[in-house]
Design a protein around this motif. Structure first.
Motif, PDB file in Angstrom:
ATOM      1  N   ASP A  26      -9.715   9.249   8.578  1.00  0.00           N
ATOM      2  CA  ASP A  26      -9.487   7.768   8.465  1.00  0.00           C
ATOM      3  C   ASP A  26      -7.896   7.332   8.486  1.00  0.00           C
ATOM      4  O   ASP A  26      -7.219   8.247   8.264  1.00  0.00           O
ATOM      5  CB  ASP A  26      -9.847   7.075   6.934  1.00  0.00           C
ATOM      6  N   ILE A  27      -7.632   6.178   8.959  1.00  0.00           N
ATOM      7  CA  ILE A  27      -6.469   5.398   8.726  1.00  0.00           C
ATOM      8  C   ILE A  27      -6.514   5.120   7.252  1.00  0.00           C
ATOM      9  O   ILE A  27      -7.000   4.669   6.664  1.00  0.00           O
ATOM     10  CB  ILE A  27      -6.239   4.229   9.560  1.00  0.00           C
ATOM     11  N   ILE A  28      -5.201   5.406   6.618  1.00  0.00           N
ATOM     12  CA  ILE A  28      -5.124   5.331   5.189  1.00  0.00           C
ATOM     13  C   ILE A  28      -3.972   4.341   4.827  1.00  0.00           C
ATOM     14  O   ILE A  28      -2.834   4.399   5.273  1.00  0.00           O
ATOM     15  CB  ILE A  28      -4.776   6.734   4.376  1.00  0.00           C
ATOM     16  N   ILE A  29      -4.232   3.481   3.820  1.00  0.00           N
ATOM     17  CA  ILE A  29      -3.237   2.541   3.296  1.00  0.00           C
ATOM     18  C   ILE A  29      -3.153   2.916   1.799  1.00  0.00           C
ATOM     19  O   ILE A  29      -3.988   2.767   1.072  1.00  0.00           O
ATOM     20  CB  ILE A  29      -3.706   1.279   3.422  1.00  0.00           C
ATOM     21  N   ILE A  30      -1.909   3.532   1.527  1.00  0.00           N
ATOM     22  CA  ILE A  30      -1.661   3.794   0.143  1.00  0.00           C
ATOM     23  C   ILE A  30      -1.052   2.599  -0.552  1.00  0.00           C
ATOM     24  O   ILE A  30      -0.219   2.121  -0.325  1.00  0.00           O
ATOM     25  CB  ILE A  30      -0.627   5.047   0.055  1.00  0.00           C
ATOM     26  N   VAL A  31      -1.891   2.221  -1.817  1.00  0.00           N
ATOM     27  CA  VAL A  31      -1.377   1.018  -2.761  1.00  0.00           C
ATOM     28  C   VAL A  31      -1.037   1.440  -4.062  1.00  0.00           C
ATOM     29  O   VAL A  31      -1.833   1.850  -4.677  1.00  0.00           O
ATOM     30  CB  VAL A  31      -2.516   0.127  -2.718  1.00  0.00           C
ATOM     31  N   ASP A  32       0.376   1.548  -4.248  1.00  0.00           N
ATOM     32  CA  ASP A  32       0.752   1.664  -5.676  1.00  0.00           C
ATOM     33  C   ASP A  32       1.892   0.744  -5.904  1.00  0.00           C
ATOM     34  O   ASP A  32       2.970   0.862  -5.710  1.00  0.00           O
ATOM     35  CB  ASP A  32       1.236   3.378  -5.658  1.00  0.00           C
ATOM     36  N   TRP A 111       1.092  12.466   0.175  1.00  0.00           N
ATOM     37  CA  TRP A 111       1.519  13.945   0.269  1.00  0.00           C
ATOM     38  C   TRP A 111       0.164  14.741   0.719  1.00  0.00           C
ATOM     39  O   TRP A 111      -0.185  15.417   1.592  1.00  0.00           O
ATOM     40  CB  TRP A 111       1.938  15.022  -0.978  1.00  0.00           C
ATOM     41  N   ILE A 112      -1.207  14.310  -0.075  1.00  0.00           N
ATOM     42  CA  ILE A 112      -2.449  14.885  -0.002  1.00  0.00           C
ATOM     43  C   ILE A 112      -2.787  14.605   1.266  1.00  0.00           C
ATOM     44  O   ILE A 112      -3.625  15.201   2.051  1.00  0.00           O
ATOM     45  CB  ILE A 112      -3.154  14.475  -1.129  1.00  0.00           C
ATOM     46  N   ALA A 113      -2.502  13.135   1.789  1.00  0.00           N
ATOM     47  CA  ALA A 113      -3.319  12.496   2.929  1.00  0.00           C
ATOM     48  C   ALA A 113      -2.672  12.507   4.097  1.00  0.00           C
ATOM     49  O   ALA A 113      -2.660  11.606   4.855  1.00  0.00           O
ATOM     50  CB  ALA A 113      -3.658  11.274   2.466  1.00  0.00           C
ATOM     51  N   SER A 114      -1.425  13.456   4.224  1.00  0.00           N
ATOM     52  CA  SER A 114      -0.585  13.100   5.438  1.00  0.00           C
ATOM     53  C   SER A 114      -0.842  13.138   6.732  1.00  0.00           C
ATOM     54  O   SER A 114      -0.427  12.884   7.749  1.00  0.00           O
ATOM     55  CB  SER A 114       0.780  14.028   5.150  1.00  0.00           C
ATOM     56  N   LYS A 115      -2.050  14.207   6.945  1.00  0.00           N
ATOM     57  CA  LYS A 115      -2.498  14.478   8.254  1.00  0.00           C
ATOM     58  C   LYS A 115      -3.849  13.394   8.640  1.00  0.00           C
ATOM     59  O   LYS A 115      -4.798  13.947   8.786  1.00  0.00           O
ATOM     60  CB  LYS A 115      -3.013  16.046   8.099  1.00  0.00           C
TER      61      LYS A 115
END
Length: 252
Positions: A26-32, A111-115
């Motif tokens: 998936d395309i991922i959007i990290i929200v913190d 880091w977990i989802a970088s690829k």
């Protein structure tokens, strides 16, 4: 099995959610919101270069390898006049300088989802801009989009407890972004959008008074809470390019 696969736009919590979204491509959007995402957005808008790194590895050693400065904890860095995980610590004096930034939540999820086809950083600060970039990437790749509110971590766990502490600031940020994404929303995404829409008029007050906001304020970082609560203050959209973030518009 828990699954949102019939839907284009999804929401998943924390490190587990980031990992599973990455495995799907998936395309991922990290929200913190408080504060990794807000800090990366603010740092890039000042021209700094940010390398995300997980906190369980030696960030100072990694910083030496990439010729960057390892960002210290808020209190220690503030004493030395250096940029920190606090987004308001960055300014245009930091243009073109490289920093390694670790955090228990946002950096770890990154880091977990970088690829993945694209890993974007979202917060309340850049809601419209990050959703626009995600929609553009999806139109090219046809990949689904997962928004990942990172949450916080409980300390002093008892037996049988997990460490994810859901955080309303991340949930509201995720809902704001999801409300601007194109494509069929999962039920989980729709509820997240509803939370944002129902809170939009007093979102700054909610984040100021929520547990995470009070936690930061009690440590003397009131300015962080105020800054991170501002909606669409910034048009910068960090995207992970190899091992560091760059503004998304620079990626062809």
């Amino acid at each position: 099995m828990f699954d949102q696969s019939p839907y284009v736009c999804r929401v998943e919590w924390g490190i587990r959610g980031a990992r599973e979204a990455a495995e799907r491509g998936d395309i991922i959007i990290i929200v913190d919101v408080l504060s990794f995402s807000s800090t990366v957005i603010s740092a890039l808008s000042c021209g700094a270069i940010i390398y995300p790194y997980p906190p369980n590895l030696d960030g100072s050693v990694y910083a030496g390898k990439v010729d960057a400065e390892y960002i210290l904890g808020r209190a220690e860095a503030a004493r030395k006049g250096k940029p920190t995980l606090s987004p308001v610590s960055f300014n245009h004096e930091h243009v073109n300088k490289k920093y390694v930034l670790s955090s228990l939540n946002g950096a770890f999820c990154t880091w977990i989802a970088s690829k993945v086809p694209a890993l974007l950083i979202g917060a309340l600060l850049n809601v419209d801009a990050v959703a626009s970039i995600a929609n553009q990437v999806r139109s090219k790749t046809k990949a689904s989009i997962t928004v990942v509110p990172c949450g916080e971590q409980w300390s002093e766990l008892s037996e049988y407890e997990n460490n994810l502490r859901p955080a309303i600031e991340d949930y509201l940020g995720a809902g704001a972004i999801l409300s601007n994404l194109e494509g069929k929303k999962s039920p989980e995404a729709k509820v997240c959008i509803g939370a944002f829409q129902n809170s939009n008029q007093n979102i700054a007050e909610l984040i100021w008074e929520c547990g995470s906001g009070r936690e930061l304020r009690e440590r003397g970082f009131e300015a962080d809470v105020t800054h991170c609560s501002r909606l669409n203050l910034n048009q910068t959209v960090p995207i992970l390019h190899k091992d560091h973030f760059v503004p998304a518009l620079l990626i062809e």
